[in-house]
Design a protein around this motif. Structure first.
Motif, PDB file in Angstrom:
ATOM      1  N   ALA A  97       0.851  -1.188   0.000  1.00  0.00           N
ATOM      2  CA  ALA A  97       0.000   0.000   0.000  1.00  0.00           C
ATOM      3  C   ALA A  97       0.884   1.235   0.000  1.00  0.00           C
ATOM      4  O   ALA A  97       2.065   1.179   0.348  1.00  0.00           O
ATOM      5  CB  ALA A  97      -0.912   0.007   1.230  1.00  0.00           C
ATOM      6  N   PHE A  98       0.288   2.334  -0.393  1.00  0.00           N
ATOM      7  CA  PHE A  98       0.928   3.642  -0.270  1.00  0.00           C
ATOM      8  C   PHE A  98       0.072   4.457   0.687  1.00  0.00           C
ATOM      9  O   PHE A  98      -1.151   4.490   0.569  1.00  0.00           O
ATOM     10  CB  PHE A  98       1.029   4.345  -1.627  1.00  0.00           C
ATOM     11  CG  PHE A  98       2.096   3.755  -2.503  1.00  0.00           C
ATOM     12  CD1 PHE A  98       3.389   4.229  -2.436  1.00  0.00           C
ATOM     13  CD2 PHE A  98       1.801   2.706  -3.358  1.00  0.00           C
ATOM     14  CE1 PHE A  98       4.380   3.673  -3.223  1.00  0.00           C
ATOM     15  CE2 PHE A  98       2.780   2.140  -4.149  1.00  0.00           C
ATOM     16  CZ  PHE A  98       4.082   2.629  -4.081  1.00  0.00           C
ATOM     17  N   THR A  99       0.726   5.085   1.636  1.00  0.00           N
ATOM     18  CA  THR A  99       0.015   5.907   2.603  1.00  0.00           C
ATOM     19  C   THR A  99       0.517   7.336   2.516  1.00  0.00           C
ATOM     20  O   THR A  99       1.726   7.581   2.563  1.00  0.00           O
ATOM     21  CB  THR A  99       0.199   5.363   4.038  1.00  0.00           C
ATOM     22  OG1 THR A  99      -0.356   4.049   4.101  1.00  0.00           O
ATOM     23  CG2 THR A  99      -0.484   6.256   5.057  1.00  0.00           C
ATOM     24  N   GLU A 100      -0.414   8.247   2.360  1.00  0.00           N
ATOM     25  CA  GLU A 100      -0.096   9.671   2.403  1.00  0.00           C
ATOM     26  C   GLU A 100      -0.047  10.088   3.860  1.00  0.00           C
ATOM     27  O   GLU A 100      -0.911   9.699   4.649  1.00  0.00           O
ATOM     28  CB  GLU A 100      -1.175  10.482   1.689  1.00  0.00           C
ATOM     29  CG  GLU A 100      -1.333  10.159   0.233  1.00  0.00           C
ATOM     30  CD  GLU A 100      -2.496  10.905  -0.419  1.00  0.00           C
ATOM     31  OE1 GLU A 100      -3.253  11.606   0.295  1.00  0.00           O
ATOM     32  OE2 GLU A 100      -2.646  10.774  -1.645  1.00  0.00           O
ATOM     33  N   LEU A 101       0.955  10.868   4.221  1.00  0.00           N
ATOM     34  CA  LEU A 101       1.059  11.414   5.577  1.00  0.00           C
ATOM     35  C   LEU A 101       1.015  12.932   5.510  1.00  0.00           C
ATOM     36  O   LEU A 101       1.649  13.544   4.646  1.00  0.00           O
ATOM     37  CB  LEU A 101       2.376  10.983   6.238  1.00  0.00           C
ATOM     38  CG  LEU A 101       2.610   9.485   6.446  1.00  0.00           C
ATOM     39  CD1 LEU A 101       3.977   9.259   7.073  1.00  0.00           C
ATOM     40  CD2 LEU A 101       1.524   8.879   7.299  1.00  0.00           C
ATOM     41  N   ARG A 102       0.270  13.511   6.433  1.00  0.00           N
ATOM     42  CA  ARG A 102       0.180  14.965   6.542  1.00  0.00           C
ATOM     43  C   ARG A 102       0.707  15.398   7.897  1.00  0.00           C
ATOM     44  O   ARG A 102       0.480  14.710   8.894  1.00  0.00           O
ATOM     45  CB  ARG A 102      -1.265  15.410   6.347  1.00  0.00           C
ATOM     46  CG  ARG A 102      -1.703  15.281   4.915  1.00  0.00           C
ATOM     47  CD  ARG A 102      -3.203  15.508   4.735  1.00  0.00           C
ATOM     48  NE  ARG A 102      -3.572  15.332   3.342  1.00  0.00           N
ATOM     49  CZ  ARG A 102      -3.656  14.147   2.740  1.00  0.00           C
ATOM     50  NH1 ARG A 102      -3.415  13.038   3.408  1.00  0.00           N
ATOM     51  NH2 ARG A 102      -3.979  14.060   1.467  1.00  0.00           N
ATOM     52  N   TYR A 103       1.383  16.542   7.908  1.00  0.00           N
ATOM     53  CA  TYR A 103       2.011  17.088   9.115  1.00  0.00           C
ATOM     54  C   TYR A 103       1.708  18.575   9.217  1.00  0.00           C
ATOM     55  O   TYR A 103       1.389  19.209   8.212  1.00  0.00           O
ATOM     56  CB  TYR A 103       3.538  16.932   9.039  1.00  0.00           C
ATOM     57  CG  TYR A 103       4.020  15.513   9.108  1.00  0.00           C
ATOM     58  CD1 TYR A 103       4.486  14.978  10.300  1.00  0.00           C
ATOM     59  CD2 TYR A 103       4.012  14.695   7.986  1.00  0.00           C
ATOM     60  CE1 TYR A 103       4.936  13.667  10.372  1.00  0.00           C
ATOM     61  CE2 TYR A 103       4.453  13.389   8.048  1.00  0.00           C
ATOM     62  CZ  TYR A 103       4.911  12.884   9.244  1.00  0.00           C
ATOM     63  OH  TYR A 103       5.349  11.592   9.318  1.00  0.00           O
ATOM     64  N   PRO A 104       1.883  19.139  10.413  1.00  0.00           N
ATOM     65  CA  PRO A 104       1.806  20.607  10.523  1.00  0.00           C
ATOM     66  C   PRO A 104       2.898  21.233   9.651  1.00  0.00           C
ATOM     67  O   PRO A 104       3.962  20.623   9.445  1.00  0.00           O
ATOM     68  CB  PRO A 104       2.069  20.885  12.007  1.00  0.00           C
ATOM     69  CG  PRO A 104       1.788  19.591  12.708  1.00  0.00           C
ATOM     70  CD  PRO A 104       2.093  18.510  11.716  1.00  0.00           C
ATOM     71  N   GLY A 105       2.654  22.428   9.172  1.00  0.00           N
ATOM     72  CA  GLY A 105       3.589  23.109   8.273  1.00  0.00           C
ATOM     73  C   GLY A 105       4.968  23.360   8.843  1.00  0.00           C
ATOM     74  O   GLY A 105       5.905  23.600   8.103  1.00  0.00           O
ATOM     75  N   LYS A 152      -3.966   8.907   4.437  1.00  0.00           N
ATOM     76  CA  LYS A 152      -4.863   8.344   3.428  1.00  0.00           C
ATOM     77  C   LYS A 152      -4.093   7.181   2.823  1.00  0.00           C
ATOM     78  O   LYS A 152      -2.956   7.339   2.397  1.00  0.00           O
ATOM     79  CB  LYS A 152      -5.194   9.375   2.350  1.00  0.00           C
ATOM     80  CG  LYS A 152      -6.047   8.825   1.221  1.00  0.00           C
ATOM     81  CD  LYS A 152      -6.307   9.924   0.195  1.00  0.00           C
ATOM     82  CE  LYS A 152      -7.016   9.382  -1.017  1.00  0.00           C
ATOM     83  NZ  LYS A 152      -7.175  10.436  -2.033  1.00  0.00           N
ATOM     84  N   THR A 153      -4.704   6.004   2.803  1.00  0.00           N
ATOM     85  CA  THR A 153      -4.014   4.808   2.342  1.00  0.00           C
ATOM     86  C   THR A 153      -4.626   4.281   1.055  1.00  0.00           C
ATOM     87  O   THR A 153      -5.853   4.210   0.920  1.00  0.00           O
ATOM     88  CB  THR A 153      -4.040   3.718   3.434  1.00  0.00           C
ATOM     89  OG1 THR A 153      -3.379   4.234   4.592  1.00  0.00           O
ATOM     90  CG2 THR A 153      -3.339   2.457   2.973  1.00  0.00           C
ATOM     91  N   LEU A 154      -3.765   3.921   0.121  1.00  0.00           N
ATOM     92  CA  LEU A 154      -4.159   3.387  -1.172  1.00  0.00           C
ATOM     93  C   LEU A 154      -3.586   1.983  -1.289  1.00  0.00           C
ATOM     94  O   LEU A 154      -2.376   1.789  -1.186  1.00  0.00           O
ATOM     95  CB  LEU A 154      -3.615   4.268  -2.296  1.00  0.00           C
ATOM     96  CG  LEU A 154      -3.979   5.746  -2.167  1.00  0.00           C
ATOM     97  CD1 LEU A 154      -2.994   6.612  -2.908  1.00  0.00           C
ATOM     98  CD2 LEU A 154      -5.382   5.970  -2.650  1.00  0.00           C
ATOM     99  N   LEU A 155      -4.426   0.994  -1.505  1.00  0.00           N
ATOM    100  CA  LEU A 155      -4.018  -0.395  -1.607  1.00  0.00           C
ATOM    101  C   LEU A 155      -3.540  -0.697  -3.025  1.00  0.00           C
ATOM    102  O   LEU A 155      -4.198  -0.331  -4.000  1.00  0.00           O
ATOM    103  CB  LEU A 155      -5.202  -1.299  -1.254  1.00  0.00           C
ATOM    104  CG  LEU A 155      -4.919  -2.729  -0.899  1.00  0.00           C
ATOM    105  CD1 LEU A 155      -3.981  -2.832   0.297  1.00  0.00           C
ATOM    106  CD2 LEU A 155      -6.222  -3.444  -0.584  1.00  0.00           C
ATOM    107  N   VAL A 156      -2.395  -1.352  -3.150  1.00  0.00           N
ATOM    108  CA  VAL A 156      -1.842  -1.701  -4.466  1.00  0.00           C
ATOM    109  C   VAL A 156      -2.520  -2.969  -4.975  1.00  0.00           C
ATOM    110  O   VAL A 156      -2.527  -3.991  -4.296  1.00  0.00           O
ATOM    111  CB  VAL A 156      -0.313  -1.916  -4.374  1.00  0.00           C
ATOM    112  CG1 VAL A 156       0.248  -2.418  -5.706  1.00  0.00           C
ATOM    113  CG2 VAL A 156       0.389  -0.635  -3.941  1.00  0.00           C
TER     114      VAL A 156
END
Length: 149
Positions: free
Chosen positions: A68-76, A134-138
């Motif tokens: 899977a690919f996971t998007e990670l978000r953080y504070p600026g 946000k996770t995207l399954l391959v």
């Protein structure tokens, strides 16, 4: 950028096809001496063009068939080093890509099953200053083996 000639590109092409190929086999295919091929490979390593030799593994046969690919978000204000550290502390993470825009990072994970994926995502969400994922399954993949033109 290193100055590479056609022979250098042929050496790279042969190694890309089979990284275990011997200098003798490459010499025969290129029309150079074994010593000349070895000098070419050593030069390409010294220039940093060849960064290593690797093996391709079928992870599904080892019980790690879900990717899977996971998007990670953080504070600026989160430093890039902290983003990388968040992901590298998780052994299931295979690659980390810090990227411009939204999201801040894209990570490639490899797990045994969907329950294991959930555990990994939960661990990432609790790590550092992660504000969202946000996770995207391959479902399948393809890799270009040819050089960039």
């Amino acid at each position: 950028m290193p100055d590479l000639d056609e022979i250098d590109h042929r050496v790279l092409r042969l190694l890309r096809e089979d990284g275990r190929r011997t200098f003798s086999e490459m010499a025969e295919g290129i029309g150079l001496s074994v010593a000349a091929v070895k000098r070419r490979v050593d030069r390409l390593k010294d220039l940093g063009v060849i960064t290593g030799f690797t093996v391709q593994i079928d992870y599904a046969k080892l019980g790690w068939g879900i990717e899977a690919f996971t998007e990670l978000r953080y504070p600026g204000t989160t430093p890039v080093a902290e983003i990388i550290r968040t992901a590298t502390d998780v052994p299931e993470v295979q690659e980390v890509f810090t990227i411009a825009g939204d999201p801040d990072a894209l990570i490639h994970v490899r797990v045994r099953d969907l329950g294991h994926l959930q555990q990994v995502i939960d661990r990432l969400r609790r790590a550092g200053d992660v504000t969202g994922t946000k996770t995207l399954l391959v479902l399948g993949s393809w890799t270009r083996d040819a050089p960039v033109p």
